[in-house]
Structure formats: C-alpha cells, structure tokens
Design a protein around this motif. Sequence first.
Motif, PDB file in Angstrom:
ATOM      1  N   MET A 131      89.872 168.954  35.365  1.00  0.00           N
ATOM      2  CA  MET A 131      90.000 167.858  34.390  1.00  0.00           C
ATOM      3  C   MET A 131      88.935 167.991  33.300  1.00  0.00           C
ATOM      4  O   MET A 131      87.791 168.319  33.599  1.00  0.00           O
ATOM      5  CB  MET A 131      89.853 166.514  35.103  1.00  0.00           C
ATOM      6  N   SER A 132      89.308 167.705  32.070  1.00  0.00           N
ATOM      7  CA  SER A 132      88.361 167.840  30.959  1.00  0.00           C
ATOM      8  C   SER A 132      87.352 166.686  30.972  1.00  0.00           C
ATOM      9  O   SER A 132      87.647 165.581  31.417  1.00  0.00           O
ATOM     10  CB  SER A 132      89.117 167.829  29.641  1.00  0.00           C
ATOM     11  N   THR A 133      86.161 166.975  30.494  1.00  0.00           N
ATOM     12  CA  THR A 133      85.117 165.954  30.394  1.00  0.00           C
ATOM     13  C   THR A 133      84.654 165.865  28.942  1.00  0.00           C
ATOM     14  O   THR A 133      84.479 166.886  28.280  1.00  0.00           O
ATOM     15  CB  THR A 133      83.918 166.320  31.287  1.00  0.00           C
ATOM     16  N   VAL A 134      84.492 164.635  28.460  1.00  0.00           N
ATOM     17  CA  VAL A 134      83.948 164.397  27.127  1.00  0.00           C
ATOM     18  C   VAL A 134      82.713 163.517  27.287  1.00  0.00           C
ATOM     19  O   VAL A 134      82.764 162.508  28.000  1.00  0.00           O
ATOM     20  CB  VAL A 134      84.976 163.698  26.209  1.00  0.00           C
ATOM     21  N   VAL A 135      81.619 163.919  26.661  1.00  0.00           N
ATOM     22  CA  VAL A 135      80.376 163.150  26.726  1.00  0.00           C
ATOM     23  C   VAL A 135      80.038 162.675  25.310  1.00  0.00           C
ATOM     24  O   VAL A 135      79.944 163.484  24.396  1.00  0.00           O
ATOM     25  CB  VAL A 135      79.219 164.022  27.259  1.00  0.00           C
ATOM     26  N   LEU A 136      79.892 161.370  25.154  1.00  0.00           N
ATOM     27  CA  LEU A 136      79.446 160.812  23.871  1.00  0.00           C
ATOM     28  C   LEU A 136      78.071 160.211  24.107  1.00  0.00           C
ATOM     29  O   LEU A 136      77.883 159.454  25.071  1.00  0.00           O
ATOM     30  CB  LEU A 136      80.407 159.714  23.389  1.00  0.00           C
ATOM     31  N   ASP A 137      77.101 160.537  23.247  1.00  0.00           N
ATOM     32  CA  ASP A 137      75.799 159.889  23.427  1.00  0.00           C
ATOM     33  C   ASP A 137      75.087 159.647  22.105  1.00  0.00           C
ATOM     34  O   ASP A 137      75.568 160.034  21.043  1.00  0.00           O
ATOM     35  CB  ASP A 137      74.923 160.652  24.434  1.00  0.00           C
ATOM     36  N   GLY A 138      73.998 158.889  22.203  1.00  0.00           N
ATOM     37  CA  GLY A 138      73.201 158.566  21.028  1.00  0.00           C
ATOM     38  C   GLY A 138      73.692 157.348  20.259  1.00  0.00           C
ATOM     39  O   GLY A 138      73.106 156.961  19.251  1.00  0.00           O
ATOM     40  N   ALA A 139      74.746 156.694  20.745  1.00  0.00           N
ATOM     41  CA  ALA A 139      75.352 155.576  20.014  1.00  0.00           C
ATOM     42  C   ALA A 139      74.876 154.225  20.547  1.00  0.00           C
ATOM     43  O   ALA A 139      74.443 154.119  21.700  1.00  0.00           O
ATOM     44  CB  ALA A 139      76.867 155.636  20.151  1.00  0.00           C
ATOM     45  N   HIS A 140      75.000 153.182  19.703  1.00  0.00           N
ATOM     46  CA  HIS A 140      74.925 151.812  20.211  1.00  0.00           C
ATOM     47  C   HIS A 140      76.257 151.548  20.909  1.00  0.00           C
ATOM     48  O   HIS A 140      77.316 151.815  20.336  1.00  0.00           O
ATOM     49  CB  HIS A 140      74.712 150.826  19.063  1.00  0.00           C
ATOM     50  N   ILE A 141      76.185 151.042  22.118  1.00  0.00           N
ATOM     51  CA  ILE A 141      77.415 150.830  22.884  1.00  0.00           C
ATOM     52  C   ILE A 141      77.587 149.355  23.189  1.00  0.00           C
ATOM     53  O   ILE A 141      76.701 148.727  23.777  1.00  0.00           O
ATOM     54  CB  ILE A 141      77.391 151.652  24.195  1.00  0.00           C
ATOM     55  N   ALA A 142      78.714 148.800  22.739  1.00  0.00           N
ATOM     56  CA  ALA A 142      79.084 147.409  23.060  1.00  0.00           C
ATOM     57  C   ALA A 142      80.198 147.492  24.090  1.00  0.00           C
ATOM     58  O   ALA A 142      81.347 147.799  23.743  1.00  0.00           O
ATOM     59  CB  ALA A 142      79.535 146.669  21.815  1.00  0.00           C
ATOM     60  N   THR A 143      79.856 147.230  25.353  1.00  0.00           N
ATOM     61  CA  THR A 143      80.846 147.456  26.420  1.00  0.00           C
ATOM     62  C   THR A 143      81.920 146.366  26.475  1.00  0.00           C
ATOM     63  O   THR A 143      83.012 146.606  26.960  1.00  0.00           O
ATOM     64  CB  THR A 143      80.178 147.508  27.806  1.00  0.00           C
ATOM     65  N   VAL A 144      81.579 145.130  26.014  1.00  0.00           N
ATOM     66  CA  VAL A 144      82.452 143.959  26.160  1.00  0.00           C
ATOM     67  C   VAL A 144      82.816 143.733  27.634  1.00  0.00           C
ATOM     68  O   VAL A 144      83.925 143.315  27.969  1.00  0.00           O
ATOM     69  CB  VAL A 144      83.697 144.026  25.254  1.00  0.00           C
ATOM     70  N   ASP A 145      81.895 144.057  28.540  1.00  0.00           N
ATOM     71  CA  ASP A 145      82.120 143.719  29.948  1.00  0.00           C
ATOM     72  C   ASP A 145      81.787 142.237  30.169  1.00  0.00           C
ATOM     73  O   ASP A 145      81.408 141.530  29.226  1.00  0.00           O
ATOM     74  CB  ASP A 145      81.308 144.648  30.883  1.00  0.00           C
ATOM     75  N   ALA A 146      81.915 141.764  31.418  1.00  0.00           N
ATOM     76  CA  ALA A 146      81.806 140.324  31.678  1.00  0.00           C
ATOM     77  C   ALA A 146      80.442 139.768  31.294  1.00  0.00           C
ATOM     78  O   ALA A 146      80.314 138.595  30.933  1.00  0.00           O
ATOM     79  CB  ALA A 146      82.098 140.042  33.148  1.00  0.00           C
ATOM     80  N   SER A 147      79.388 140.616  31.371  1.00  0.00           N
ATOM     81  CA  SER A 147      78.062 140.105  30.986  1.00  0.00           C
ATOM     82  C   SER A 147      77.656 140.541  29.578  1.00  0.00           C
ATOM     83  O   SER A 147      76.502 140.343  29.183  1.00  0.00           O
ATOM     84  CB  SER A 147      77.017 140.534  32.019  1.00  0.00           C
ATOM     85  N   GLY A 148      78.573 141.118  28.830  1.00  0.00           N
ATOM     86  CA  GLY A 148      78.286 141.489  27.446  1.00  0.00           C
ATOM     87  C   GLY A 148      77.241 142.590  27.312  1.00  0.00           C
ATOM     88  O   GLY A 148      76.484 142.625  26.339  1.00  0.00           O
ATOM     89  N   SER A 149      77.207 143.530  28.268  1.00  0.00           N
ATOM     90  CA  SER A 149      76.192 144.595  28.239  1.00  0.00           C
ATOM     91  C   SER A 149      76.296 145.437  26.975  1.00  0.00           C
ATOM     92  O   SER A 149      77.392 145.849  26.581  1.00  0.00           O
ATOM     93  CB  SER A 149      76.378 145.539  29.430  1.00  0.00           C
ATOM     94  N   GLU A 150      75.121 145.695  26.365  1.00  0.00           N
ATOM     95  CA  GLU A 150      75.050 146.600  25.219  1.00  0.00           C
ATOM     96  C   GLU A 150      73.870 147.542  25.432  1.00  0.00           C
ATOM     97  O   GLU A 150      72.869 147.164  26.040  1.00  0.00           O
ATOM     98  CB  GLU A 150      74.888 145.818  23.908  1.00  0.00           C
ATOM     99  N   PHE A 151      73.994 148.760  24.917  1.00  0.00           N
ATOM    100  CA  PHE A 151      72.920 149.751  25.009  1.00  0.00           C
ATOM    101  C   PHE A 151      72.632 150.265  23.609  1.00  0.00           C
ATOM    102  O   PHE A 151      73.535 150.763  22.938  1.00  0.00           O
ATOM    103  CB  PHE A 151      73.333 150.899  25.942  1.00  0.00           C
ATOM    104  N   ALA A 152      71.356 150.130  23.183  1.00  0.00           N
ATOM    105  CA  ALA A 152      71.004 150.496  21.803  1.00  0.00           C
ATOM    106  C   ALA A 152      71.170 151.991  21.565  1.00  0.00           C
ATOM    107  O   ALA A 152      71.539 152.423  20.482  1.00  0.00           O
ATOM    108  CB  ALA A 152      69.568 150.072  21.511  1.00  0.00           C
ATOM    109  N   SER A 153      70.899 152.809  22.590  1.00  0.00           N
ATOM    110  CA  SER A 153      71.177 154.243  22.495  1.00  0.00           C
ATOM    111  C   SER A 153      71.685 154.656  23.865  1.00  0.00           C
ATOM    112  O   SER A 153      70.908 154.791  24.810  1.00  0.00           O
ATOM    113  CB  SER A 153      69.915 155.026  22.122  1.00  0.00           C
ATOM    114  N   GLY A 154      72.992 154.820  23.962  1.00  0.00           N
ATOM    115  CA  GLY A 154      73.571 155.030  25.286  1.00  0.00           C
ATOM    116  C   GLY A 154      74.628 156.118  25.286  1.00  0.00           C
ATOM    117  O   GLY A 154      74.834 156.818  24.295  1.00  0.00           O
TER     118      GLY A 154
END
Length: 454
Positions: free
Chosen positions: A1-24
């Motif tokens: 199976m292919s794998t794609v890795v994205l990094d260095g971005a601000h991430i807005a997950t929109v999960d139940a607790s609104g988790s965000e990562f400034a560089s994730g």
Amino acid sequence: MSTVVLDGAHIATVDASGSEFASGHVVITGNRITAVGPGRAPDVPPDARHVDASGCLITPGLVNTHHHLYQWITRGLAVDATLFGWLTTLYPVWGRIDADLVHTAATGGLTWLAKTGCSATTDHHYVFPRDGGDVLHAEIAAAQRVGLRFHPTRGSMDLGRSRGGLPPDNVVEDIDAILAASEAAIDDYHDTSFDAMLRIGVAPCSPFSVTGDLLKQTADLARRKGVRMHTHLCETLDEEDFCRQRFGCSPVEYVESLGWLGPDVWLAHAVHLTDPSIAALAATGTSVAHCPTSNARLGAGICRSRDLRDAGVAVGLGVDGAASNEACSMLEEVRHSLLFARARGGPEALTVRDALDMATMSGARVLGRADEIGSLEVGKLADLAVWRLDTLAHIDIADPVAALVLGAPPPLELLMVNGTSIVEHDRPVTIDEDTLARDVRTASRTLSKRAGAR
Ligand SMILES: [Zn+2]
C-alpha cells in the motif's frame, strides 16, 4: 500500500476536542489516515511520498450537503427574480436536459467543487425528461471520472401545475415510475461499505412540486432500503404561505405528518423556522443543509444556524445549484455562513471554527458519514485539503483558520480523496480543465438553443 507523508503544516483536525497542531504531520496509508499529530511524522517508510506542507493549513476535505449539478449549464438566468419567479423561468429550460448534457454539467460542477476544497458531495437531481436517457447514471459517471466521494439522491416531482403545483406538467413524473426508478437506483448503486465512494439517497423536490402521497411512499421506501432522505424545506415565505393555504400548517408540521423528520432526514435551507420547528428538528435528529450564498442570491433569508447548533441540530453547508449560486465554491460557503450569521445575530453568532466545523464534521454527520470522514483522525478515510497560506493574500495572518475562513480564497496546494490526489497546485489532476470549459460552453449553448432560452 502506498504511503503519503505531509508535514510542516498547521493542522486543524476538527476532531471532538478541536485539536490543532501549529507544525504537524498527517500520514496516509492506502485510503486511511494512519497518523496525525505534532512535529515530524514517526516511522516513515523509505518509499513514502513526502509532501513538504510548510506554509500550509491542512483541514479535512469540505463536505457539500446540497447541490443540483445539472444547473452548471444554466447559470446566469433570472438573476433578479424571487425563488418562484426564478423556478418558473428555469423549469422549461431544465425540461430539455438529457444524459449527455448532465454528464458535462456534472463534470463541470464537480471539478469546480474539487478546486474549492470539497472532497465529498451530495447531489439532488429531480428533473427526469421522458426522452432524456439515464441522467442519474450520467452524473455518477462524472463523479467517478473526477474522483469525488458522491452521495447523489434520486429526486422527483409529481405535482404539476394542473394539480396546483409550481412546475409545468411536462417536467413531472408519475408516482409509480418515481418509486420504481428510486428503488432501482438504490439496488444498482448504493454502497454501504465503510469506504464507499457512492451512496444513494431519495429526494422528492419540495412541498410545492410533490404530492403528500409521494413524500409518504418515498419515506416508506427509504426506510425499507436503509437509505437517507432529502428535500427542500422552509426556503422562502412563499413556501410557508403555500403550505398554510394548502395544508393548514407550517412546512415542518406538514412533512412531520408524512414521516419526514428523523435521523435519516436532511433538509435543504431551513431558513424560515419557528422555535417549535427547531425543537422538532432537534428532538427527531433531523439535520440541515445550510446554503447561505444561494439564500442570499435569491433574497430568501438566512438560516438560524446558531439557534439550530445550540439546539443540537447538525448543520452542514451546501452550495445549492449553480443556477442560484453561479460561484458554487464550497470555501465561499464557509465564509458566507460566518458573515451572514454575524450580520443576522451579532459578533458571537458563529466562530471561525464553528464555520469550519459546519463545512467538515457537521457536513459528514448530515450525510451519515461521521465515522468515516469530516475530521483528521487515525482510522478515518484520507479526505483532506492543503491550503497554501504563505502568499501575499494570507502571509502572517495570525490565525491560520481565520485566514482560511475570513481571507481571500487561498491556493489549493493539494486535495486528496480516499488517499488519491484530485487537485494539485490548484489544477485538477483527473480532468483537463480547459477542455472541460469548452465542453461546458457547448453544452450550455446546446441546451439554451433547444429550449429557446436566449
Ligand atoms: Zn436546492
């Protein structure tokens, strides 16, 4: 199976607790999200595709909960009319569509949705001319070509003008034919699997274009087959008057009497709601597709999105058809939902993160896909949008989510649907955009010539 890795971005997950990562990072394996979190991705296989997403914001792919794709080739008509005036101008044009025209229109509408960050969309198709061929198949083929996750509904109209409805008699169908075609569409296409790219719903058009019999029997069919139900409701005050005069009750009371409230029902617009109507939607788990641009374009009013959310109703966003929203940009709906809510209800009526939630996680709830899409979480399907925020338009806007919601539309660096790239550097991957534009022009002119509209 292919794998794609994205990094260095601000991430807005929109999960139940609104988790965000400034560089994730986000890691995708096959069609699933297998890691999301702060910093660099752990344990990357050597053959993984690496995407340096620094300067970008990654959000879940946007979910469009209301559309009429065929209208991509009937844009710019009756531009200053009310809903009923606009409809009576357009019904005769729509009555001349066929499968080839719908395929081109849907390809145009879906490609544009993708370019505006949308990874999953519904469609409400309710015009089936007798000699028009298989128009539902035509739009499904378009979605498979473009690559979006697709929830088309088999729509219908059976209340023509001679029986007190709004549409002309030649664009309505017989109730038995509608029910048979709806059941056949479910049997042919409906996919219940976790990673389904295609699910079918049923969708009588509106109280002024369908009979109560059709609503009732469609609800029975949907519940027998286990599919979702969709219709237009409470869009304008004209509709409210129509229901009070013809049925002696509000639109919500009318559809409730026919079995049309419930956790498997979502209503487009829901602009003119009383407090008891909002309570009825909340109590039954009915959800709403809020279409701010279309409602403003037709001067219909603005949905009480804050009150609905406070009551616990899932409110998604929809572009509505291109004949009442020539832009049909999912990202623009996010911005308009916020601006119009605040114009109506003051500065606390909606936060920028509420607006993003409506366009993603709440939209997934509206389509019954909350477990599969709508947020960036391990185990969910890999539907995500990567927005570039380091150009002049957005550079150094303090809050990346505010930059997306309040700023100009940013370049779309990447749109992935089910782990596959659909848009890269603002260009569709699966479609030649310039050829498509020419095809849309030809289809639009063919239809207007056929209908004598110009
Ligand atoms: Zn609509």
